[in-house]
Design a protein around this motif. Structure first.
Motif, PDB file in Angstrom:
ATOM      1  N   MET A   1     -58.881 -12.282  91.581  1.00 28.09           N
ATOM      2  CA  MET A   1     -58.943 -10.918  91.110  1.00 28.09           C
ATOM      3  C   MET A   1     -58.592  -9.983  92.259  1.00 28.09           C
ATOM      4  N   PHE A   2     -57.683  -9.061  91.991  1.00 24.61           N
ATOM      5  CA  PHE A   2     -57.253  -8.107  93.003  1.00 24.61           C
ATOM      6  C   PHE A   2     -57.978  -6.788  92.778  1.00 24.61           C
ATOM      7  N   GLN A   3     -58.569  -6.277  93.844  1.00 23.39           N
ATOM      8  CA  GLN A   3     -59.248  -4.992  93.744  1.00 23.39           C
ATOM      9  C   GLN A   3     -59.176  -4.276  95.072  1.00 23.39           C
ATOM     10  N   GLY A   4     -59.437  -2.987  95.021  1.00 27.29           N
ATOM     11  CA  GLY A   4     -59.403  -2.173  96.221  1.00 27.29           C
ATOM     12  C   GLY A   4     -58.062  -1.484  96.390  1.00 27.29           C
ATOM     13  N   SER A   5     -58.036  -0.492  97.267  1.00 24.45           N
ATOM     14  CA  SER A   5     -56.795   0.209  97.577  1.00 24.45           C
ATOM     15  C   SER A   5     -56.533   0.087  99.071  1.00 24.45           C
ATOM     16  N   HIS A   6     -55.265   0.007  99.395  1.00 25.21           N
ATOM     17  CA  HIS A   6     -54.860  -0.236 100.777  1.00 25.21           C
ATOM     18  C   HIS A   6     -53.702   0.688 101.146  1.00 25.21           C
ATOM     19  N   ASN A   7     -53.834   1.378 102.275  1.00 23.34           N
ATOM     20  CA  ASN A   7     -52.725   2.159 102.804  1.00 23.34           C
ATOM     21  C   ASN A   7     -51.753   1.189 103.465  1.00 23.34           C
ATOM     22  N   VAL A  45     -44.782   1.059  90.906  1.00 24.66           N
ATOM     23  CA  VAL A  45     -44.277  -0.298  90.716  1.00 24.66           C
ATOM     24  C   VAL A  45     -45.447  -1.232  90.451  1.00 24.66           C
ATOM     25  N   LEU A  46     -45.263  -2.127  89.496  1.00 20.71           N
ATOM     26  CA  LEU A  46     -46.260  -3.152  89.202  1.00 20.71           C
ATOM     27  C   LEU A  46     -45.904  -4.408  89.972  1.00 20.71           C
ATOM     28  N   ILE A  47     -46.915  -5.089  90.484  1.00 19.89           N
ATOM     29  CA  ILE A  47     -46.715  -6.353  91.187  1.00 19.89           C
ATOM     30  C   ILE A  47     -47.617  -7.388  90.529  1.00 19.89           C
ATOM     31  N   TYR A  48     -46.998  -8.440  89.995  1.00 20.61           N
ATOM     32  CA  TYR A  48     -47.722  -9.520  89.332  1.00 20.61           C
ATOM     33  C   TYR A  48     -47.551 -10.820  90.105  1.00 20.61           C
ATOM     34  N   PRO A  49     -48.589 -11.645  90.197  1.00 14.37           N
ATOM     35  CA  PRO A  49     -48.349 -13.025  90.620  1.00 14.37           C
ATOM     36  C   PRO A  49     -47.399 -13.629  89.586  1.00 14.37           C
ATOM     37  N   GLU A  50     -46.480 -14.451  90.017  1.00 12.81           N
ATOM     38  CA  GLU A  50     -45.484 -15.001  89.095  1.00 12.81           C
ATOM     39  C   GLU A  50     -46.129 -15.709  87.903  1.00 12.81           C
ATOM     40  N   THR A  51     -47.233 -16.401  88.145  1.00 17.41           N
ATOM     41  CA  THR A  51     -47.907 -17.105  87.060  1.00 17.41           C
ATOM     42  C   THR A  51     -48.413 -16.135  85.999  1.00 17.41           C
ATOM     43  N   GLU A  52     -48.901 -14.992  86.404  1.00 14.14           N
ATOM     44  CA  GLU A  52     -49.378 -13.974  85.461  1.00 14.14           C
ATOM     45  C   GLU A  52     -48.208 -13.350  84.706  1.00 14.14           C
ATOM     46  N   TRP A  53     -47.111 -13.081  85.411  1.00 18.46           N
ATOM     47  CA  TRP A  53     -45.912 -12.520  84.788  1.00 18.46           C
ATOM     48  C   TRP A  53     -45.383 -13.448  83.696  1.00 18.46           C
ATOM     49  N   GLN A  54     -45.390 -14.746  83.965  1.00 19.98           N
ATOM     50  CA  GLN A  54     -44.889 -15.710  82.978  1.00 19.98           C
ATOM     51  C   GLN A  54     -45.729 -15.699  81.697  1.00 19.98           C
ATOM     52  N   LEU A  55     -46.988 -15.289  81.779  1.00 11.47           N
ATOM     53  CA  LEU A  55     -47.839 -15.190  80.594  1.00 11.47           C
ATOM     54  C   LEU A  55     -47.531 -13.948  79.764  1.00 11.47           C
ATOM     55  N   ILE A  56     -47.187 -12.843  80.416  1.00 11.00           N
ATOM     56  CA  ILE A  56     -46.952 -11.611  79.657  1.00 11.00           C
ATOM     57  C   ILE A  56     -45.494 -11.404  79.265  1.00 11.00           C
ATOM     58  N   LEU A  57     -44.560 -12.076  79.945  1.00 11.90           N
ATOM     59  CA  LEU A  57     -43.137 -11.902  79.630  1.00 11.90           C
ATOM     60  C   LEU A  57     -42.819 -12.190  78.164  1.00 11.90           C
ATOM     61  N   PRO A  58     -43.308 -13.278  77.562  1.00 12.02           N
ATOM     62  CA  PRO A  58     -43.013 -13.504  76.141  1.00 12.02           C
ATOM     63  C   PRO A  58     -43.533 -12.389  75.229  1.00 12.02           C
ATOM     64  N   LEU A 113     -55.679  -4.114  90.622  1.00 11.99           N
ATOM     65  CA  LEU A 113     -56.166  -3.828  89.266  1.00 11.99           C
ATOM     66  C   LEU A 113     -56.475  -5.115  88.513  1.00 11.99           C
ATOM     67  N   GLY A 114     -57.218  -5.999  89.143  1.00  9.26           N
ATOM     68  CA  GLY A 114     -57.593  -7.246  88.481  1.00  9.26           C
ATOM     69  C   GLY A 114     -56.522  -8.313  88.634  1.00  9.26           C
ATOM     70  N   LYS A 115     -55.661  -8.434  87.629  1.00  5.33           N
ATOM     71  CA  LYS A 115     -54.639  -9.483  87.640  1.00  5.33           C
ATOM     72  C   LYS A 115     -53.300  -9.016  88.197  1.00  5.33           C
ATOM     73  N   LYS A 116     -53.228  -7.755  88.588  1.00  9.20           N
ATOM     74  CA  LYS A 116     -51.971  -7.208  89.112  1.00  9.20           C
ATOM     75  C   LYS A 116     -52.273  -6.115  90.122  1.00  9.20           C
ATOM     76  N   PHE A 117     -51.210  -5.623  90.746  1.00 10.00           N
ATOM     77  CA  PHE A 117     -51.287  -4.488  91.657  1.00 10.00           C
ATOM     78  C   PHE A 117     -50.405  -3.367  91.130  1.00 10.00           C
ATOM     79  N   GLU A 118     -50.721  -2.150  91.561  1.00  9.60           N
ATOM     80  CA  GLU A 118     -49.796  -1.036  91.454  1.00  9.60           C
ATOM     81  C   GLU A 118     -49.448  -0.619  92.869  1.00  9.60           C
ATOM     82  N   LEU A 119     -48.177  -0.287  93.084  1.00 11.60           N
ATOM     83  CA  LEU A 119     -47.708   0.197  94.377  1.00 11.60           C
ATOM     84  C   LEU A 119     -47.212   1.618  94.171  1.00 11.60           C
TER      85      LEU A 119
END
Length: 146
Positions: A1-7, A45-58, A113-119
């Motif tokens: 799980m991804f959380q927190g904000s980073h400069n 920009v959204l950043i997904y682990p590739e495994t997570e992206w493969q689940l939402i792409l379909p 943001l949990g399963k992904k990031f925003e940049l």
């Protein structure tokens, strides 16, 4: 799980380093393979682990193309999608098209943001937070006890 904000600082070539605590998670969950794409509603920009992206792409591909909003979402999410691998130093090169889409300068904010990031561009992030203060709270949030 991804959380927190980073400069984060992006260099002149468009490279940025993912924070170390997230690099380890990305290595373990997706062999450091990620997908970056455009957000459909905000200039970030959204950043997904590739495994997570493969689940939402379909799910994205299954959207009805005769619906203009759904077609726009497909064009942004799939059209801007770029597969990347973190280098040995945990850096990635943000593609020029996504740098332009997000209005990225040197100073960025990476938000977990949990399963992904925003940049975000730092200035855009701060402006979005200020604007959101006036938004109406969704009913589901009113039921939470924090």
């Amino acid at each position: 799980m991804f959380q927190g904000s980073h400069n984060i600082n992006m260099d002149a070539k468009g490279r940025l380093a993912i924070p170390a605590k997230h690099r380890d998670t990305l290595e373990a969950t997706c062999a450091s393979k990620i997908v970056m794409t455009a957000h459909t509603q905000d200039k970030c920009v959204l950043i997904y682990p590739e495994t997570e992206w493969q689940l939402i792409l379909p799910q994205i591909e299954a959207l009805p193309t005769f619906n203009r909003a759904a077609l726009r979402a497909q064009r942004l999410l799939i059209g801007y999608a770029t597969s990347l691998i973190l280098d040995g130093n945990g850096r990635i090169l943000v593609p020029p098209t996504l740098r332009e889409y997000g209005g990225f300068d040197k100073k960025l904010i990476l938000v977990g943001l949990g399963k992904k990031f925003e940049l975000w561009d730092e200035e855009a992030w701060l402006a979005t937070l200020a604007e959101a203060q006036d938004d109406e709270m969704p009913e589901q949030m009113l039921a939470l006890s924090l």
